[in-house]
Design an enzyme around this catalytic site. Sequence first.
Site, mmCIF file in Angstrom:
data_model
loop_
_atom_site.group_PDB
_atom_site.id
_atom_site.type_symbol
_atom_site.label_atom_id
_atom_site.label_comp_id
_atom_site.label_asym_id
_atom_site.label_seq_id
_atom_site.Cartn_x
_atom_site.Cartn_y
_atom_site.Cartn_z
ATOM 1 N N SER A 40 9.030 -32.134 -97.048
ATOM 2 C CA SER A 40 7.586 -32.000 -96.886
ATOM 3 C C SER A 40 7.111 -33.111 -95.959
ATOM 4 O O SER A 40 7.860 -34.029 -95.645
ATOM 5 C CB SER A 40 6.905 -32.158 -98.236
ATOM 6 O OG SER A 40 7.173 -33.458 -98.729
ATOM 7 N N LYS A 41 5.864 -33.005 -95.566
ATOM 8 C CA LYS A 41 5.289 -34.024 -94.689
ATOM 9 C C LYS A 41 5.389 -35.410 -95.342
ATOM 10 O O LYS A 41 5.772 -36.388 -94.708
ATOM 11 C CB LYS A 41 3.813 -33.683 -94.436
ATOM 12 C CG LYS A 41 3.468 -33.799 -92.990
ATOM 13 C CD LYS A 41 2.087 -33.306 -92.716
ATOM 14 C CE LYS A 41 1.654 -33.989 -91.435
ATOM 15 N NZ LYS A 41 0.294 -33.861 -91.102
ATOM 16 N N ARG A 42 5.054 -35.438 -96.628
ATOM 17 C CA ARG A 42 5.058 -36.717 -97.333
ATOM 18 C C ARG A 42 6.470 -37.290 -97.433
ATOM 19 O O ARG A 42 6.714 -38.443 -97.131
ATOM 20 C CB ARG A 42 4.463 -36.539 -98.737
ATOM 21 C CG ARG A 42 4.332 -37.818 -99.524
ATOM 22 C CD ARG A 42 3.695 -37.578 -100.873
ATOM 23 N NE ARG A 42 4.443 -36.605 -101.679
ATOM 24 C CZ ARG A 42 5.530 -36.886 -102.376
ATOM 25 N NH1 ARG A 42 6.014 -38.103 -102.380
ATOM 26 N NH2 ARG A 42 6.164 -35.947 -103.071
ATOM 27 N N LYS A 43 7.426 -36.408 -97.826
ATOM 28 C CA LYS A 43 8.809 -36.882 -97.970
ATOM 29 C C LYS A 43 9.380 -37.322 -96.639
ATOM 30 O O LYS A 43 10.131 -38.293 -96.568
ATOM 31 C CB LYS A 43 9.677 -35.764 -98.559
ATOM 32 C CG LYS A 43 9.431 -35.563 -100.026
ATOM 33 C CD LYS A 43 10.623 -34.908 -100.691
ATOM 34 C CE LYS A 43 10.455 -35.002 -102.185
ATOM 35 N NZ LYS A 43 11.507 -34.325 -102.910
ATOM 36 N N GLU A 88 7.744 -38.558 -94.164
ATOM 37 C CA GLU A 88 7.141 -39.847 -93.838
ATOM 38 C C GLU A 88 7.841 -40.968 -94.600
ATOM 39 O O GLU A 88 8.201 -41.995 -94.031
ATOM 40 C CB GLU A 88 5.661 -39.809 -94.191
ATOM 41 C CG GLU A 88 4.823 -40.767 -93.379
ATOM 42 C CD GLU A 88 3.365 -40.389 -93.472
ATOM 43 O OE1 GLU A 88 2.668 -41.092 -94.205
ATOM 44 O OE2 GLU A 88 2.939 -39.393 -92.847
#
Length: 498
Positions: A258-261, A263
């Site tokens: 995901s975007k968060r992971k 990052e």
Amino acid sequence: MRVRFAPSPTGFLHIGGLRTALYNYLLAKRHNGKFILRIEDTDQARFVPEAEADILRSLAWAGLDFDEGPGKEAGHGPYYQSQRSEVYREYVQQLLDKGHAYYAFDSSADLEHMRERLKTAENPQPKYDAVTRLHMRNSFSMSKEAVDAALQSGEPHVIRMALPAQTVVRFKDQIRGEVEIGTDQLDDQVLMKSDGLPTYHLANVVDDHLMGITHVVRGEEWLPSTPKHVLLYRFLGWEAPEFAHLPLILSPSGGKLSKRKAEEAGIPVSVKEYIEAGYEPDALINFLALLGWSPGTDQEIFPLSVLSSIFSLDRVGQSGVQFSMDKLRWFNAHYLRMRSPAELAERLRPYAADKNLTPSALEAIARMMQERIHFASEAIEQSSFLFAPPLRYEDKPLKKAWKAHTPELLTAFSDALERETDFTSEHLNDFLHQFAESRQVGLGAVMLPVRLALTGAGGGPSLFEIMAFLGKAETINRISMAFTQMPNQLSTGLVSGI
Ligand code: GLU
């Protein structure tokens, strides 16, 4: 074989999108087919103006040239869905006529109310389906006259797909095998939005059919949509293409990237960032090829041209694959090493723009740094010693290098250099060997202090290449500076003149 990459211009091209494009490209090449680019721009709310240019730039950078697409008309265009509204209207009319689609006039408040009303613990997300539709405002529940009147008066409406009740839809996925899903899991999909534009599902199916797509190869996130597509093909009386859904890309800590992971793990998600960070396109391509596909051997190096002749879907796995920046860096270093010095020199040019270097000087840097770098930019960053004399010497090697006889040795070396006319690295190699022999000292007794005097460091690229690059005057100049600076640093910890 006709395959397509069908991005929506809703943002910068995603790294997973580039993998999808790559696999489609490779299939087309392997089977002498056509690789088509189609821009799926029917979602006006999510449209990002720069996105299309970014997609085109990223594909060109990666070397994934398409055969048909924007600017490459081949009889199946236009390749922008926003320019095909007429086409979709024609087919949605066919679906309406055959009773496979219907008008629905529900407001968003109506829909919310329905979901609230039908929500239970077992059914947390009630669907607009064959049962529900009878209680909503649409052409199933309203009289023909009422529907006509609503349409006449311009009442906002959508067109929904009439999914058959209690039906199991089966299809074969080239990667996953038999897939089946019951229509009780699905919504009566909106096909035409209230703005008169088609949804992804309708436009995608109509275009894949009209563009003669034989294989739909896309990310796993589209798998749940495929049963609806299969039904649409059936309703329109068309043969469905083959489907293949590529495995998920996972973060190093597991789970979808995901975007968060991403990052958290320091993984850029857009191709643009990889271009800007100075990755080599062939390295990224090789890396992405192995992110889902395996050759069945331990071999890891596969340039695009090789992949184009061996890639096949039956070696694409079902399970998610972990993204590793370390692996990508390794590929990057490898591809830099495979370049000829002249090619690498070209890659270095943008990073040395302020240095006014001749082509042969750039090539010399390329040769010196080729084995030592992971990124092209590092070749320039790590060779600052070529452009300025050292301000300090590394302490440990300095202690080792500076012996009682060193000043005398360096003087003799410097004098001998003064008389040299051939300052090529090949000759300097011979010269240094002969000098050490004539003085009956080991090679290191000369090379280490000279290296330190020239670069300040105990290790680095070939000393002969460095001397040749600096030239005679600068080499002798740096050696003479060392006579005072080296003992100074050893006794006071400081170098004179700073
Ligand atoms: N427009 C869709 C996307 O952005 C295409 C999905 C498909 O390939 O069917 O990914």
